[in-house]
Design a protein around this motif. Sequence first.
Motif, short mmCIF file in Angstrom:
data_model
loop_
_atom_site.label_atom_id
_atom_site.label_comp_id
_atom_site.label_asym_id
_atom_site.label_seq_id
_atom_site.Cartn_x
_atom_site.Cartn_y
_atom_site.Cartn_z
N HIS A 1 -4.76 4.17 5.65
CA HIS A 1 -4.53 4.42 4.31
C HIS A 1 -5.68 4.74 3.41
O HIS A 1 -5.94 5.42 2.50
N PRO B 1 -7.22 2.30 -2.59
CA PRO B 1 -6.63 1.58 -1.65
C PRO B 1 -6.41 0.04 -2.32
O PRO B 1 -7.30 -0.66 -2.98
N VAL B 2 -5.17 -0.52 -2.11
CA VAL B 2 -4.86 -1.84 -2.49
C VAL B 2 -5.41 -2.81 -1.45
O VAL B 2 -6.08 -3.97 -1.89
N THR C 1 -4.86 -10.15 -1.69
CA THR C 1 -4.83 -8.73 -2.21
C THR C 1 -4.12 -8.45 -3.43
O THR C 1 -4.61 -7.81 -4.62
N GLU D 1 1.04 -1.07 -0.07
CA GLU D 1 -0.08 -0.04 0.07
C GLU D 1 1.09 1.35 -0.05
O GLU D 1 1.26 1.81 0.91
N TRP E 1 -5.48 -0.94 6.98
CA TRP E 1 -6.36 -0.50 5.99
C TRP E 1 -6.94 0.87 6.41
O TRP E 1 -7.17 1.88 5.54
#
Length: 380
Positions: free
Chosen positions: A322, A329-330, A373, A251, A319
């Motif tokens: 970010h 967002p990744v 992911t 990320e 998470w």
Amino acid sequence: MVARSQTEPHRASSPLELLFDLTFVVAIAQIAAELAHGIADGHAGEVLVPYLMVFFAIWWAWVTCTWFASAYDTDDVPYRVLTMVQMAGVLTLAAGVPTAFAEGNFIMVVMGYVIMRIGLVAQWLRVAIEHPAGRATALRYAGGIAVVQVGWLLRQLLPEGFGVASFAVLVAFELAVPIWAARKGEPSWHPHHIAERYGLFTIIVLGESVFAATTGVQAAVQNDGLSAELVAISLSGLVLLFALWWLYFLEPAADGLAARRHRAYFWGYGHYGVFASLAALGAGLEVAVEYSGHHLDVSALVVGFALAIPVALFLVLLWAIHAPVVEQPVIRPAVILPAAALVLAMPLLTAQWGVGPEVIGIALVCVLVIALTIASRAKP
């Protein structure tokens, strides 16, 4: 001393910043070791508050110095000397960690913290003298930091019952100083430099986890020799740490910080939980490998939660901090939140299966998060 450009190309950490970070290695190692000893002795609840308090002092000192350097790193003689003063403060703080945990005496920790802040105040006063465009902001920073430091010194005179409450109040003031000072003009911090600095500190904290786990393995081998469970915990612990490193750097935040500078406070402040959870994981791994080697005065359930809570907290915070900053967002909540819940359920199996299978299970969950992911962002 004038402000560096926010768009300076190829901005990277300087050798002085890397040397500066080494002093924090010592301090984090100290508090991680004390947390591990407290958990192993069955006093996890008693050492948790001192751990969070001392970790805040370490983390906040690093944060304020890092963001200042991002805006005003001139790397000349006065700058280097004042950085050395701040390094002396970090080492003083680290020397006071054992006394803070054992006796609740934070005088040495506070003195080290004040030394660090004196160096930073001097840096801001130099900005006020030599950079007229940033004078108002610099004076607000210097004045705010100095006033709060007086508060930390006066806190030592309060009765013991006011310790946690007074700490919380002073933390609120510390966090408010940058927001208040920036109203006169935000310092020209570099988003890609800041993202790199936070990434490097993440590696430092992960390194402390590796060291803590190694310490536990040494103690276990000296007492009972190698065992299948010890090998399993060691290998799966390495996989777990590697997986958390992988997830963090999946990320990237630099472009998001550049586009949404007004959300940088949330991102930067939220890293307290990220860093504290990683350091606590190192303590948990040390206790886990010691538990596999010989009997400790603590239940398997406590050891299990000492591993699961830091990992789950890291996943959720990764998470959460970010999401408001990164455009796409990744790390996705549909993946990360169920994974965190599954990790928190793992300790319930320790009574029947032991600590080893739990570490393996947590590591596999994190590996699965990486795989999902990567798959979710893959383009045809």
